[in-house]
Design an enzyme around this catalytic site. Structure first.
Site, PDB file in Angstrom:
ATOM      1  N   LYS A 211      88.347 -41.890  -5.724  1.00  0.00           N
ATOM      2  CA  LYS A 211      89.637 -42.332  -6.311  1.00  0.00           C
ATOM      3  C   LYS A 211      90.573 -41.122  -6.546  1.00  0.00           C
ATOM      4  CE  LYS A 211      90.637 -44.024 -10.994  1.00  0.00           C
ATOM      5  NZ  LYS A 211      90.188 -44.256 -12.333  1.00  0.00           N
ATOM      6  N   GLU A 217      82.971 -32.006  -4.107  1.00  0.00           N
ATOM      7  CA  GLU A 217      81.897 -32.289  -3.276  1.00  0.00           C
ATOM      8  C   GLU A 217      82.311 -33.086  -2.153  1.00  0.00           C
ATOM      9  OE1 GLU A 217      81.944 -32.587  -6.568  1.00  0.00           O
ATOM     10  OE2 GLU A 217      80.142 -31.841  -7.627  1.00  0.00           O
ATOM     11  N   GLY A 273      85.887 -45.170 -11.954  1.00  0.00           N
ATOM     12  CA  GLY A 273      85.292 -45.235 -10.809  1.00  0.00           C
ATOM     13  C   GLY A 273      83.929 -45.784 -10.761  1.00  0.00           C
ATOM     14  N   ARG A 274      83.191 -45.894 -11.916  1.00  0.00           N
ATOM     15  CA  ARG A 274      82.030 -46.454 -12.137  1.00  0.00           C
ATOM     16  C   ARG A 274      82.050 -47.996 -12.014  1.00  0.00           C
ATOM     17  NH1 ARG A 274      83.469 -43.398 -16.383  1.00  0.00           N
ATOM     18  NH2 ARG A 274      83.490 -44.236 -18.354  1.00  0.00           N
ATOM     19  N   GLU A 359      77.514 -43.044 -18.255  1.00  0.00           N
ATOM     20  CA  GLU A 359      78.988 -42.102 -18.310  1.00  0.00           C
ATOM     21  C   GLU A 359      79.947 -43.119 -19.282  1.00  0.00           C
ATOM     22  OE1 GLU A 359      81.567 -41.941 -14.577  1.00  0.00           O
ATOM     23  OE2 GLU A 359      80.748 -39.821 -14.826  1.00  0.00           O
ATOM     24  N   HIS A 390      52.266 -48.483 -11.334  1.00  0.00           N
ATOM     25  CA  HIS A 390      51.091 -47.399 -10.942  1.00  0.00           C
ATOM     26  C   HIS A 390      51.571 -45.897 -11.352  1.00  0.00           C
ATOM     27  CE1 HIS A 390      48.547 -50.515  -8.902  1.00  0.00           C
ATOM     28  NE2 HIS A 390      49.775 -51.007  -8.598  1.00  0.00           N
ATOM     29  N   LYS A 514      82.219 -28.716 -14.063  1.00  0.00           N
ATOM     30  CA  LYS A 514      83.017 -28.575 -13.001  1.00  0.00           C
ATOM     31  C   LYS A 514      83.934 -27.356 -13.136  1.00  0.00           C
ATOM     32  CE  LYS A 514      84.047 -33.797 -12.233  1.00  0.00           C
ATOM     33  NZ  LYS A 514      85.288 -34.412 -12.189  1.00  0.00           N
TER      34      LYS A 514
HETATM   35  O1  LIG Z   1      86.125 -40.932  -6.742  1.00  0.00           O
HETATM   36  P1  LIG Z   1      86.257 -39.694  -7.448  1.00  0.00           P
HETATM   37  O2  LIG Z   1      87.658 -39.124  -7.741  1.00  0.00           O
HETATM   38  O3  LIG Z   1      86.041 -38.762  -5.993  1.00  0.00           O
HETATM   39  O4  LIG Z   1      85.205 -39.380  -8.603  1.00  0.00           O
HETATM   40  C1  LIG Z   1      83.790 -39.597  -8.196  1.00  0.00           C
HETATM   41  C2  LIG Z   1      83.074 -39.383  -9.524  1.00  0.00           C
HETATM   42  O5  LIG Z   1      83.462 -38.138 -10.227  1.00  0.00           O
HETATM   43  C3  LIG Z   1      83.655 -37.865 -11.570  1.00  0.00           C
HETATM   44  O6  LIG Z   1      83.406 -36.476 -11.797  1.00  0.00           O
HETATM   45  C4  LIG Z   1      83.332 -38.684 -12.425  1.00  0.00           C
HETATM   46  O7  LIG Z   1      82.406 -38.270 -13.437  1.00  0.00           O
HETATM   47  C5  LIG Z   1      83.073 -40.126 -11.951  1.00  0.00           C
HETATM   48  O8  LIG Z   1      83.306 -41.162 -12.891  1.00  0.00           O
HETATM   49  C6  LIG Z   1      83.403 -40.500 -10.440  1.00  0.00           C
HETATM   50  O9  LIG Z   1      83.154 -41.797 -10.204  1.00  0.00           O
END
Ligand SMILES: O=P(O)(O)OC[C@H]1O[C@H](O)[C@H](O)[C@@H](O)[C@@H]1O
Length: 550
Positions: A211, A217, A273-274, A359, A390, A514
């Site tokens: 986004k 990462e 994002g979620r 989240e 199990h 972060k």
């Molecule tokens: O889609 P991006 O901007 O790379 O974000 C990826 C993810 O990282 C963040 O740290 C948020 O906690 C998430 O809500 C998000 O989905």
């Protein structure tokens, strides 16, 4: 209702009434509640689209449900719902609208943000995704050397990974099996390494999903993927255009990375994002299942959106599920919520829900920044149920904790299951039904004795029962049913956030780690700045450096 004018949740008369009711309920047992009402098993059910929902095995009576609905009315859950659907900026800490429901609105719908109808843009992106998916699926889209694409690697994390990765697994039987799909999220180089080691770069398409397009990462993995590709192809930057596309809200950063913005699929800051895998973030899924199936999935989402928006409180499934969670958190001290699908294809479903729920509702201040003194979001956990049986079901059955659980199952096995395996489905589902029965009704000491069990083992073999569960049963697992399920959970999470008066749409809690990681990385690599660390972290970092031979 203005958040600031709101009475604190635990000072409302509705909350007090629920507390009193909980005391009266005491240790009432589901065995008794079922004995008192022979219709309970058929009466405490709801139908939403293709989802049959049984909530009879919950520790509730008609009075509980009435009081919970009164709490929802007092906290104006439906008022906030309408504000969300209208496009009001209900994500107050980020000053954003929350409009994932617009992603699955029909073409002719009108939903405005800052005076602009966003629906045409949503459909323009869906159309662009569909055209691209068709080109990849048909082999028309070729890589730099002219070979058709055979492998699709989605690189993203959090909401830019969990949704497509989960949905790809769920809908595997609808996917084009001639294509290979991989999902890379972890900054641990092993993730990308394992994903690409057996792939031919000439046949590989990377979808960079982010986004913000700033997530360390994802950008790190995308950069490494580009190096791998260009080295493998012995090509220069010009090869990137045929092998990289981006899904993002940030065109500037996409261009900086070297991806042609013609190959960017856009979404908007009003999509969290979620809550994003039904946006452009779903491109890998659309390539896998095809645009028509993807649209069926969106229709499934929309069906439940409409249910949530219009169904009266008594029949409103997300409202009910949300309120049940509030009930157990507040008045049974339940700390967690298990989601236990009886489908191999739903193996990543709970991991997806962890982000969606935890989240969103893992917050401890209200919308005005005041500490809450009531429980908010639960720990969400679980794996496919038969495996769990199990492993950890022991604790659910006989442990000391209250763990409300959702059981999700399907009447039909998937269509392309090998004929010899179809018969196993009844055994799977027998377990599905048996477990909620055992959890609800247990086994009394007398029932154990009647089996001739020696007295010293009776306590060990007794099942207290009274463990609350929801059963969600659908005919079969289709794209539409997946959309319905996800929307059901999205709105359940919404309801809980509304009652708890928290902002379910920000995620400030992910920031600190972060920032600290950015500071620690140079200490690991250069050995400088370690003196600013606390003594524990400094010692760990120094041991790490020693082990790395630095
Ligand atoms: O889609 P991006 O901007 O790379 O974000 C990826 C993810 O990282 C963040 O740290 C948020 O906690 C998430 O809500 C998000 O989905």
């Amino acid at each position: 209702m203005n958040a600031t004018s709101r009475t604190r949740l635990n000072q409302t008369p509705e909350w007090a009434a629920l507390g009193k009711h909980r005391e009266q309920l005491g240790s009432s047992h589901l065995r008794q509640l079922f004995a008192d009402d022979p219709e309970r098993g058929t009466g405490y059910t709801l139908r939403v689209g293709d989802l049959h929902l049984d909530y009879s095995k919950h520790l509730v009576t008609d009075e509980t449900l009435t009081l919970l609905r009164e709490l929802a009315a007092a906290t104006d859950v439906f008022g906030l719902r309408d504000a969300m659907f209208r496009g009001d900026k209900i994500n107050t800490t980020e000053d954003r609208a929350v409009l994932h429901t617009a992603l699955r609105a029909p073409r002719e719908a009108v939903i405005e943000v800052d005076g602009e109808n966003v629906v045409p843009a949503v459909h323009a992106v869906l159309d662009k995704m569909a055209a691209f998916s068709d080109r990849v699926r048909s082999g028309e889209w070729t890589g730099h050397t002219g070979k058709p694409i055979k492998n699709i690697v989605n690189i993203g994390i959090g909401g830019s990974d969990l949704g497509p990765a989960m949905a790809y697994e769920v809908l595997r039987s609808f996917t084009d099996r001639s294509l290979t799909f991989r999902f890379v999220s972890n900054v641990d180089g092993a993730d990308l390494h394992e994903a690409v080691r057996d792939l031919d770069p000439a046949e590989t398409l990377f979808i960079i999903a982010s986004k913000t397009f700033t997530t360390i990462e994802t950008i790190t993995n995308a950069t490494s993927a580009r190096d791998w590709l260009l080295t493998g192809l012995r090509a220069g930057q010009e090869a990137v255009a045929k092998h990289f596309v981006a899904l993002s809200t940030n065109a500037g950063k996409v261009a900086d990375f070297g991806i042609d913005t013609d190959n960017m699929f856009e979404f908007w800051d009003w999509v969290g994002g979620r809550y994003s895998y039904d946006s452009a973030i779903g491109l890998s899924l659309m390539i896998a299942i095809g645009p028509d199936r993807f649209r069926e999935m969106l229709d499934g989402f929309h069906l439940v959106d409409e249910h949530f928006r219009t169904a009266p409180a008594e029949e409103n499934a997300p409202l009910l599920l949300g309120l049940l969670g509030v009930w157990y958190g507040a008045f049974f001290d339940a700390q967690s919520h298990a989601v236990l699908p009886y489908s191999h294809y739903l193996s990543k479903f709970t991991a997806y829900l962890q982000q969606l729920d935890m989240e969103s509702n893992g917050k401890s201040v209200d919308r005005d920044g005041n500490p809450v003194d009531w429980q908010t979001g639960p720990v969400v956990w679980g794996t496919p149920g038969t495996n769990g049986q199990h492993a950890y079901y022991q604790l659910i059955h006989q442990g000391t904790k209250v763990i409300p659980a959702d059981f999700i199952g399907f009447a039909q096995p998937v269509e392309d299951l090998l004929p010899g395996l179809v018969a196993q489905h009844d055994l799977l589902m027998a377990n599905f039904f048996a477990q909620t029965q055992a959890l609800a009704f247990g086994k009394t000491p007398d029932e154990v004795r009647a089996e001739g069990v020696p007295e010293e083992l009776v306590a060990h073999k007794t099942f207290r029962g009274n463990h609350p569960t929801t059963t969600i049963l659908a005919d079969r697992l289709t794209p539409s049913v997946l959309g319905q399920l996800i929307a059901l959970y999205e709105h359940k999470v919404f309801v809980q956030g509304a009652v708890w008066n928290i902002d379910s749409f920000d995620q400030w809690g992910v920031e600190l780690g972060k920032v600290l990681a950015k500071k620690i990385e140079p200490v690991l690599t250069e050995g400088q700045g370690g003196e600013q660390l606390d003594s524990s972290t400094a010692a760990l970092v120094s041991t790490y450096r020693e082990l790395r031979g630095r």
